[in-house]
Design a protein around this motif. Structure first.
Motif, PDB file in Angstrom:
ATOM      1  N   PRO A   1      43.933   8.593 101.977  1.00 30.56           N
ATOM      2  CA  PRO A   1      42.627   9.223 101.717  1.00 30.56           C
ATOM      3  C   PRO A   1      42.388  10.140 102.724  1.00 30.56           C
ATOM      4  CG  PRO A   1      42.402   6.921 101.220  1.00 30.56           C
ATOM      5  CD  PRO A   1      43.744   7.054 101.918  1.00 30.56           C
ATOM      6  N   GLY A   2      41.764  11.229 102.746  1.00 29.23           N
ATOM      7  CA  GLY A   2      41.680  12.241 103.680  1.00 29.23           C
ATOM      8  C   GLY A   2      41.392  13.325 103.314  1.00 29.23           C
ATOM      9  N   LEU A   3      41.934  14.547 104.219  1.00 30.23           N
ATOM     10  CA  LEU A   3      41.591  15.831 103.899  1.00 30.23           C
ATOM     11  C   LEU A   3      42.480  16.475 102.904  1.00 30.23           C
ATOM     12  CD1 LEU A   3      40.877  17.235 107.371  1.00 30.23           C
ATOM     13  CD2 LEU A   3      39.156  16.787 105.813  1.00 30.23           C
ATOM     14  N   THR A   4      42.316  16.383 101.699  1.00 29.11           N
ATOM     15  CA  THR A   4      43.268  16.803 100.578  1.00 29.11           C
ATOM     16  C   THR A   4      42.544  18.125  99.999  1.00 29.11           C
ATOM     17  OG1 THR A   4      41.910  15.553  98.882  1.00 29.11           O
ATOM     18  CG2 THR A   4      43.919  14.418  99.984  1.00 29.11           C
ATOM     19  N   ASN A   5      41.702  18.543 100.108  1.00 36.54           N
ATOM     20  CA  ASN A   5      41.199  19.826  99.623  1.00 36.54           C
ATOM     21  C   ASN A   5      40.043  20.656 100.651  1.00 36.54           C
ATOM     22  OD1 ASN A   5      38.824  18.662  99.238  1.00 36.54           O
ATOM     23  ND2 ASN A   5      39.317  18.294  96.798  1.00 36.54           N
ATOM     24  N   PHE A   6      39.794  21.715 100.161  1.00 38.45           N
ATOM     25  CA  PHE A   6      38.884  22.495 100.844  1.00 38.45           C
ATOM     26  C   PHE A   6      37.537  21.944 101.110  1.00 38.45           C
ATOM     27  CE2 PHE A   6      35.859  26.120 101.718  1.00 38.45           C
ATOM     28  CZ  PHE A   6      36.491  26.599 102.870  1.00 38.45           C
ATOM     29  N   GLN A   7      37.140  21.247  99.820  1.00 40.69           N
ATOM     30  CA  GLN A   7      35.881  20.673  99.620  1.00 40.69           C
ATOM     31  C   GLN A   7      35.660  19.634 100.849  1.00 40.69           C
ATOM     32  OE1 GLN A   7      33.844  22.443  98.130  1.00 40.69           O
ATOM     33  NE2 GLN A   7      35.422  22.846  96.582  1.00 40.69           N
ATOM     34  N   ALA A   8      36.785  18.873 100.872  1.00 49.97           N
ATOM     35  CA  ALA A   8      36.714  17.802 101.912  1.00 49.97           C
ATOM     36  C   ALA A   8      36.392  18.053 103.380  1.00 49.97           C
ATOM     37  CB  ALA A   8      38.054  16.910 101.968  1.00 49.97           C
ATOM     38  N   LEU A   9      36.650  19.358 103.798  1.00 49.89           N
ATOM     39  CA  LEU A   9      36.375  19.789 104.784  1.00 49.89           C
ATOM     40  C   LEU A   9      34.881  19.886 105.232  1.00 49.89           C
ATOM     41  CD1 LEU A   9      38.431  23.027 105.992  1.00 49.89           C
ATOM     42  CD2 LEU A   9      38.651  20.627 106.693  1.00 49.89           C
TER      43      LEU A   9
ATOM     44  N   GLU B   1      37.026  11.968  86.024  1.00 49.95           N
ATOM     45  CA  GLU B   1      36.658  13.281  86.673  1.00 49.95           C
ATOM     46  C   GLU B   1      37.627  13.552  88.110  1.00 49.95           C
ATOM     47  OE1 GLU B   1      31.870  13.557  85.576  1.00 49.95           O
ATOM     48  OE2 GLU B   1      32.620  12.667  87.278  1.00 49.95           O
ATOM     49  N   LEU B   2      37.683  12.025  88.588  1.00 48.71           N
ATOM     50  CA  LEU B   2      38.649  12.108  89.910  1.00 48.71           C
ATOM     51  C   LEU B   2      40.046  12.692  89.433  1.00 48.71           C
ATOM     52  CD1 LEU B   2      37.471   8.851  91.553  1.00 48.71           C
ATOM     53  CD2 LEU B   2      36.807  11.083  92.210  1.00 48.71           C
ATOM     54  N   LEU B   3      40.508  12.036  88.501  1.00 46.99           N
ATOM     55  CA  LEU B   3      41.927  12.363  87.840  1.00 46.99           C
ATOM     56  C   LEU B   3      42.201  13.798  87.879  1.00 46.99           C
ATOM     57  CD1 LEU B   3      44.635  11.493  86.957  1.00 46.99           C
ATOM     58  CD2 LEU B   3      43.687  11.225  84.853  1.00 46.99           C
ATOM     59  N   LEU B   4      41.021  14.511  86.864  1.00 47.00           N
ATOM     60  CA  LEU B   4      41.147  15.902  86.775  1.00 47.00           C
ATOM     61  C   LEU B   4      40.870  16.721  88.001  1.00 47.00           C
ATOM     62  CD1 LEU B   4      38.932  16.214  83.506  1.00 47.00           C
ATOM     63  CD2 LEU B   4      41.463  16.558  83.938  1.00 47.00           C
ATOM     64  N   GLU B   5      40.325  16.179  89.115  1.00 41.38           N
ATOM     65  CA  GLU B   5      40.317  17.017  90.217  1.00 41.38           C
ATOM     66  C   GLU B   5      41.477  16.993  90.900  1.00 41.38           C
ATOM     67  OE1 GLU B   5      36.519  16.748  93.057  1.00 41.38           O
ATOM     68  OE2 GLU B   5      38.114  15.669  94.140  1.00 41.38           O
ATOM     69  N   ARG B   6      42.302  15.717  90.993  1.00 40.96           N
ATOM     70  CA  ARG B   6      43.496  15.759  91.463  1.00 40.96           C
ATOM     71  C   ARG B   6      44.460  16.579  90.881  1.00 40.96           C
ATOM     72  NH1 ARG B   6      42.050  14.466  95.914  1.00 40.96           N
ATOM     73  NH2 ARG B   6      42.167  12.524  97.024  1.00 40.96           N
ATOM     74  N   LEU B   7      44.307  16.720  89.616  1.00 44.33           N
ATOM     75  CA  LEU B   7      45.243  17.238  88.811  1.00 44.33           C
ATOM     76  C   LEU B   7      45.269  18.950  89.203  1.00 44.33           C
ATOM     77  CD1 LEU B   7      45.641  16.241  85.210  1.00 44.33           C
ATOM     78  CD2 LEU B   7      47.364  16.412  87.024  1.00 44.33           C
ATOM     79  N   ARG B   8      43.703  19.380  89.661  1.00 45.93           N
ATOM     80  CA  ARG B   8      43.645  20.688  89.821  1.00 45.93           C
ATOM     81  C   ARG B   8      44.323  21.076  91.293  1.00 45.93           C
ATOM     82  NH1 ARG B   8      38.528  20.579  87.219  1.00 45.93           N
ATOM     83  NH2 ARG B   8      37.505  19.573  89.175  1.00 45.93           N
TER      84      ARG B   8
ATOM     85  N   LEU C   1      42.038  -0.192  92.646  1.00 45.01           N
ATOM     86  CA  LEU C   1      43.330   0.228  92.595  1.00 45.01           C
ATOM     87  C   LEU C   1      43.637   1.680  92.120  1.00 45.01           C
ATOM     88  CD1 LEU C   1      45.554  -2.710  91.049  1.00 45.01           C
ATOM     89  CD2 LEU C   1      45.712  -1.652  93.526  1.00 45.01           C
ATOM     90  N   PHE C   2      42.917   2.276  91.102  1.00 38.70           N
ATOM     91  CA  PHE C   2      43.011   3.547  90.517  1.00 38.70           C
ATOM     92  C   PHE C   2      42.607   4.457  91.514  1.00 38.70           C
ATOM     93  CE2 PHE C   2      41.549   7.125  88.087  1.00 38.70           C
ATOM     94  CZ  PHE C   2      42.627   7.297  87.323  1.00 38.70           C
ATOM     95  N   THR C   3      41.376   4.358  92.011  1.00 39.20           N
ATOM     96  CA  THR C   3      40.877   5.455  92.821  1.00 39.20           C
ATOM     97  C   THR C   3      41.676   5.456  94.128  1.00 39.20           C
ATOM     98  OG1 THR C   3      39.214   3.664  93.523  1.00 39.20           O
ATOM     99  CG2 THR C   3      38.247   5.231  91.947  1.00 39.20           C
ATOM    100  N   GLN C   4      42.058   4.314  94.780  1.00 40.44           N
ATOM    101  CA  GLN C   4      42.814   4.167  95.877  1.00 40.44           C
ATOM    102  C   GLN C   4      44.084   5.174  95.513  1.00 40.44           C
ATOM    103  OE1 GLN C   4      43.932   0.451  97.240  1.00 40.44           O
ATOM    104  NE2 GLN C   4      42.532   0.498  98.953  1.00 40.44           N
ATOM    105  N   GLY C   5      44.888   4.649  94.604  1.00 43.25           N
ATOM    106  CA  GLY C   5      46.246   5.236  93.956  1.00 43.25           C
ATOM    107  C   GLY C   5      46.030   6.902  93.825  1.00 43.25           C
ATOM    108  N   LEU C   6      44.846   7.372  93.649  1.00 43.67           N
ATOM    109  CA  LEU C   6      44.563   8.652  93.785  1.00 43.67           C
ATOM    110  C   LEU C   6      44.164   9.345  94.777  1.00 43.67           C
ATOM    111  CD1 LEU C   6      42.447   9.430  90.375  1.00 43.67           C
ATOM    112  CD2 LEU C   6      44.656  10.112  90.725  1.00 43.67           C
ATOM    113  N   GLY C   7      43.943   8.474  95.889  1.00 44.90           N
ATOM    114  CA  GLY C   7      43.723   9.028  97.271  1.00 44.90           C
ATOM    115  C   GLY C   7      42.296   9.035  97.484  1.00 44.90           C
ATOM    116  N   TYR C   8      41.307   8.323  97.050  1.00 45.43           N
ATOM    117  CA  TYR C   8      39.802   8.634  97.170  1.00 45.43           C
ATOM    118  C   TYR C   8      39.325   7.216  97.820  1.00 45.43           C
ATOM    119  CZ  TYR C   8      39.795  12.604  94.303  1.00 45.43           C
ATOM    120  OH  TYR C   8      39.947  13.869  93.808  1.00 45.43           O
ATOM    121  N   ALA C   9      38.547   7.424  98.842  1.00 42.93           N
ATOM    122  CA  ALA C   9      37.672   6.234  99.326  1.00 42.93           C
ATOM    123  C   ALA C   9      36.437   6.180  98.474  1.00 42.93           C
ATOM    124  CB  ALA C   9      37.459   6.624 100.676  1.00 42.93           C
TER     125      ALA C   9
END
Lengths: 358, 561
Positions: free
Chosen positions: A78-86, A167-174, B132-140
């Motif tokens: 988890p970290g900086l994965t998109n511009f938003q995260a900045l 919502e998180l899944l869709l965001e990652r997909l984008r 697990l799911f959120t972590q798997g997606l890389g979210y804290a």
């Protein structure tokens, strides 16, 4: 531009280090510099949010890093994965350092002084790190407290959790690079292998039910000029499901009937596949003359009750779907020989049971 | 200072004791008691921070050996944690030692860091799958906490609304105990903007239970946050709050009074802003709210013995209220009788007419009508169904603009002053008078008006003439103060409207208002006049200009003094 990208690169490294025991060598001066970098990048975020060229360049670099860091295959850090995260990178760094017990006392003391200067600093300034950290913590408390309510017979909490996951899944997909043709589907397959599958299926279903272009709801993180592509993530999900017959079978098999009907009502491509599976399952049933019911030839086959329950739910859906289902049943019935009496064709019997038999 | 520290020590012991009773606030009683004490406890933490920040961690432990216990208990009480997080963090920061010298100090640091981590970390899911799911997606958790909260709030809010619509027929109906609990959980959270949809849904939720399901402390907390502008709520939700919880409505009205008292006097525009901002005139479209607010205005009026500021505030309030009613006109469900139950309906209808909608030359008609109706009720010794003279007067001053119009019309009209108008003016100034006194006032006013009429078109108008016109005749009793005030008003109107008035205006005012008190009265009169003209869209550029100038001069003189 290149120096900005390098800066970003270095900060990403710093962020990765902030979770490790390496921070034990940090002194107050290191903490100060790290926070300064973070502040600079947050400034970049607010300044170049609408500047497409710079934004794209930064985003590309972040995604490249993300892939180097692990994905696909292992869990991305988890970290900086998109511009938003900045926009929240200083908060991210602060939280990591606060949690990292390896950070020395002097450095920690300095960090606290920087983060929580006390009441002298204007209270209402939402932009301060102190405000942002406290607000986040209060939101955490709120989640914690509202969770008390969710327990018991009620599914409010479950709904909210699934919706958030969707919502998180869709965001990652984008974020998956479009350049790679197989990008989204490979990404989803990786998740499928790694995540608890039942939960994943439910999340997919909820994601398919979200209104198109439901931006991630984050009051404070304004999505400055995010290119919105409504339902694009949903299309990726459908494409992937249709391409993976085992996943599609599990999807139709394991999810609650009502949820499946809603998804089918929204996505004709999926409703056709679902109907295909249902007719396939129906063909596996044989009429047991002694019991006077339809039974599965083998134990793994879907039972008459379950099949009937699914069709019944579909027939209660609003018109286009309901008509489609009845037409499909009629055409199966015709193929079987258009029997009118029960016990000869499962389709005749299903139509009779559903009260629409002609 | 010593006194303070003694006070603080005993507070410290009190809260330590309380916290140990509350524990983790897991029972109904402890939750309720915690909620009841939240603001006081926050204040205590604030004081404690002020004490702690002056010491190093060793001194702190020496002075307060049980501080660890106190802070730990605080951190494990979710209600406090949700309410007073920031100050708690500040207090904990004071315990961190920059350079621990021994293992004891290191241990304290480590312990404090644990607590800080606990209260700053957003939260953890206890379901493994989700984690697990959120972590798997890389979210804290910090990444999705706001989104999750929003979804939870929306789910709960929509469930409450469904509950409301479906009544007993829904499977997913929230039981009253749960809604009650929800309202309690919201108490420490009301100031968090993310929670607003839920607070709104709770306020507008009407159950099917005969008793109130929501906690009174919840109403208190919401009302407090609303008054201090820490949250914004739609008017409909605020109306629900005030209808359901009378103490909140009273507090809101008193809060408005406080604001009016502390605001600059004689500034009706500003008063109007305060009034509208309070949402009370709009909320008063509901008769139950109107009656309470009106009753409080009545008390204020009686307590201040009819202070002109209160009169003006009631008048502006009524204006705002009528305006709000007109906006809602289409959905108006209540007759005026429900707002003014003790007044004659036909009188209300006449008073409610907006003078703007009547041609100026016909104004004397409604005025006469009002006067006759009032007089009939007031002079009816039996005081039948519409209350006594005070009730009539109280109703009349809501629409005080009419009295001001009378004073203006009498000065400007060439004709003999009609008896009805004289009576109305005398009544508006002094409702308690017996009819003999009132007749006396009418005679005085009539005499002054006669003098003024002669001077109105005089080309050689002088301040002395005007002073002579207003002077009391020696052969009669001295005028009572209210009558004098009435005469001053007539003179001021004369100055504003007479062609030669502007030449002598300043001189006359200096003569008329030799004291601060009288200057103040003049300022008020001018402010009210200008405000009313604006309201009625009066075309009188010359008079307006003069009034504005005089007002500005009086105000600057007032501040200079």
């Amino acid at each position: 531009m290149e120096s900005l990208l390098q800066h970003l690169e270095r900060f990403s490294e710093l962020l990765a280090v902030s979770r490790t025991t390496h921070v034990s060598t940090w002194d107050p001066a290191t903490v100060r510099r790290a926070l300064q970098w973070a502040r600079y990048l947050r400034h970049v975020h607010s300044r170049f949010g609408r500047h497409v060229r710079i934004r794209t360049a930064l985003e590309r670099r972040l995604q490249k890093r993300g892939r180097q860091d692990g994905a696909p295959g292992s869990a991305p850090v988890p970290g900086l994965t998109n511009f938003q995260a900045l926009g929240r990178c200083d908060r991210l760094l602060s939280l990591r350092l606060l949690e990292n017990r390896a950070l020395g006392d002097a450095a920690y003391h300095y960090l606290l002084q920087q983060l929580f200067p006390g009441p002298g600093v204007p209270d209402a300034d939402e932009e301060t790190l102190q405000g942002s950290l406290v607000r986040l913590a209060r939101r955490g408390s709120a989640v914690h407290m509202l969770r008390f309510i969710g327990y018991g017979e009620n599914s409010v909490l479950e709904d909210a959790v699934l919706k958030t996951q969707a919502e998180l899944l869709l965001e990652r997909l984008r974020e998956v690079p479009k350049a790679e043709a197989e990008g989204p589907s490979r990404f989803l397959s990786t998740l499928w292998d790694r995540l608890p599958q039942n939960n994943f299926l439910k999340v997919i279903a909820v994601a398919l039910l979200l209104p198109p272009s439901s931006p991630r709801p984050q009051g404070e993180e304004l999505e400055l000029g995010t290119p919105k592509t409504p339902g694009e993530g949903g299309q990726e999900l459908i494409r992937w499901l249709l391409a993976k017959s085992d996943v599609m079978a599990a999807f139709c098999h394991n999810l609650p009937v009502g949820l499946l009907t809603s998804v089918a009502g929204r996505h004709p491509e999926l409703s056709r596949a679902y109907l295909g599976l249902l007719t396939d399952w129906g063909r596996h049933l044989r009429y047991d003359l002694e019991k006077g019911t339809w039974v599965g030839a083998e134990s793994q086959h879907v039972s008459w009750e379950e099949l009937y329950g699914r069709f019944q739910s579909l027939c209660q859906a609003p018109p286009p779907l309901k008509d489609e289902v009845l037409t499909a049943l009629e055409s199966c019935k015709a193929q079987d020989g258009d029997f009118q009496v029960p016990g000869l064709s499962i389709w005749t019997d299903l139509l009779l049971a559903l009260g629409s038999g002609s | 200072m010593a006194q303070d520290s003694v006070g603080f020590s005993s507070d410290y012991q009190f809260w330590l004791q309380k916290l140990s009773v509350w524990d983790q606030a897991s029972t109904l009683e402890t939750q309720q008691d915690t909620c009841l004490h939240l603001p006081r406890f926050q204040e205590f933490l604030r004081q404690m921070y002020e004490v702690l920040k002056e010491m190093d961690s060793n001194t702190i432990i020496e002075r307060f050996p049980t501080i660890g216990q106190l802070l730990a208990r605080t951190c494990w009480n979710p209600f406090i944690l949700a309410f007073a997080k920031k100050i708690l963090i500040w207090c904990l920061c004071c315990l961190i030692n920059k350079e621990p010298q021994n293992s004891e100090e290191s241990k304290l640091n480590s312990w404090t860091r644990g607590l800080l981590s606990h209260i700053l970390s957003a939260f953890r899911f206890d379901t493994k799958e989700v984690g697990l799911f959120t972590q798997g997606l890389g979210y804290a958790p910090a990444d999705y906490c706001p989104g999750l909260l929003k979804n939870m709030v929306l789910s709960l809010a929509s469930e409450l609304r469904e509950n409301h619509l479906n009544g007993f027929n829904t499977q997913r109906r929230m039981v009253p105990e749960k809604i009650r609990f929800l309202s309690r959980v919201c108490i420490p959270l009301v100031t968090l903007p993310d929670i607003e949809p839920l607070v709104e849904a709770l306020l507008t939720y009407h159950g099917y239970e005969p008793q109130e399901v929501l906690w009174p402390e919840f109403f208190d907390a919401v009302n407090e946050a609303f008054l201090l502008k820490k949250i914004s709520l739609p008017t409909s939700a605020v109306v629900c709050l005030w209808l359901r919880h009378l103490p909140s409505l009273e507090k809101a009205t008193l809060h408005l009074f406080d604001k009016l008292i502390s605001s600059e006097r004689n500034f009706l525009r500003r008063i109007e802003c305060f009034l509208k901002d309070s949402l009370l005139p709009e909320a008063a479209c509901h008769p139950a709210i109107f009656r309470i607010v009106d009753e409080m205005f009545r008390c204020a009026l009686l307590e201040t013995d009819g202070a002109p500021e209160v009169l003006a505030a009631i008048q502006v309030f009524t204006w705002c209220f009528v305006e709000a009613l007109e906006k809602k006109n289409k959905q108006l469900k209540f007759t005026f009788k429900t707002y003014f139950p003790y007044a004659s309906p036909s009188l209300i209808m006449v008073l409610l007419q907006h003078p703007k909608e009547i041609p100026q030359e016909l104004w004397h008609q409604p005025l006469k009508h009002i006067s006759e109706m009032l007089r009939e009720i007031v002079e009816d010794q039996t005081h039948g169904s519409y209350g006594g003279p005070f009730e009539c007067w109280f109703l009349f001053i809501h629409f005080g603009g009419w009295a001001d119009i009378v004073a203006e019309q009498l000065v400007m009209s060439e004709a003999e002053p009609p008896e009805a108008l004289l009576w109305l003016l005398a009544f508006s100034y002094s409702p308690r008078d017996r009819s003999l006194q009132r007749t006396q006032t009418m005679i005085e006013v009539k005499a002054v008006l006669g003098h003024l009429k002669k001077l109105f078109r005089s080309p050689t108008l002088s301040a002395k003439d005007l002073q002579a016109a207003a002077a009391e005749s020696r052969d009669r009793d001295p005028r009572p103060p209210l009558c004098q005030q009435l005469i001053r008003r007539l003179i001021l109107n004369f100055l504003l409207w007479a062609p030669g008035g502007h030449v002598i205006a300043r001189e006359v005012i200096t003569l008329m208002a030799p004291t601060d008190e009288l200057t103040y009265e003049m300022t008020g009169l001018l402010d009210q006049t200008l405000y009313r003209w604006d309201h009625l869209c009066m075309e009188a550029p010359r008079s307006r200009k003069l009034a504005r100038e005089l007002l500005a001069e009086l105000r600057s003189a007032g501040t200079a003094r």
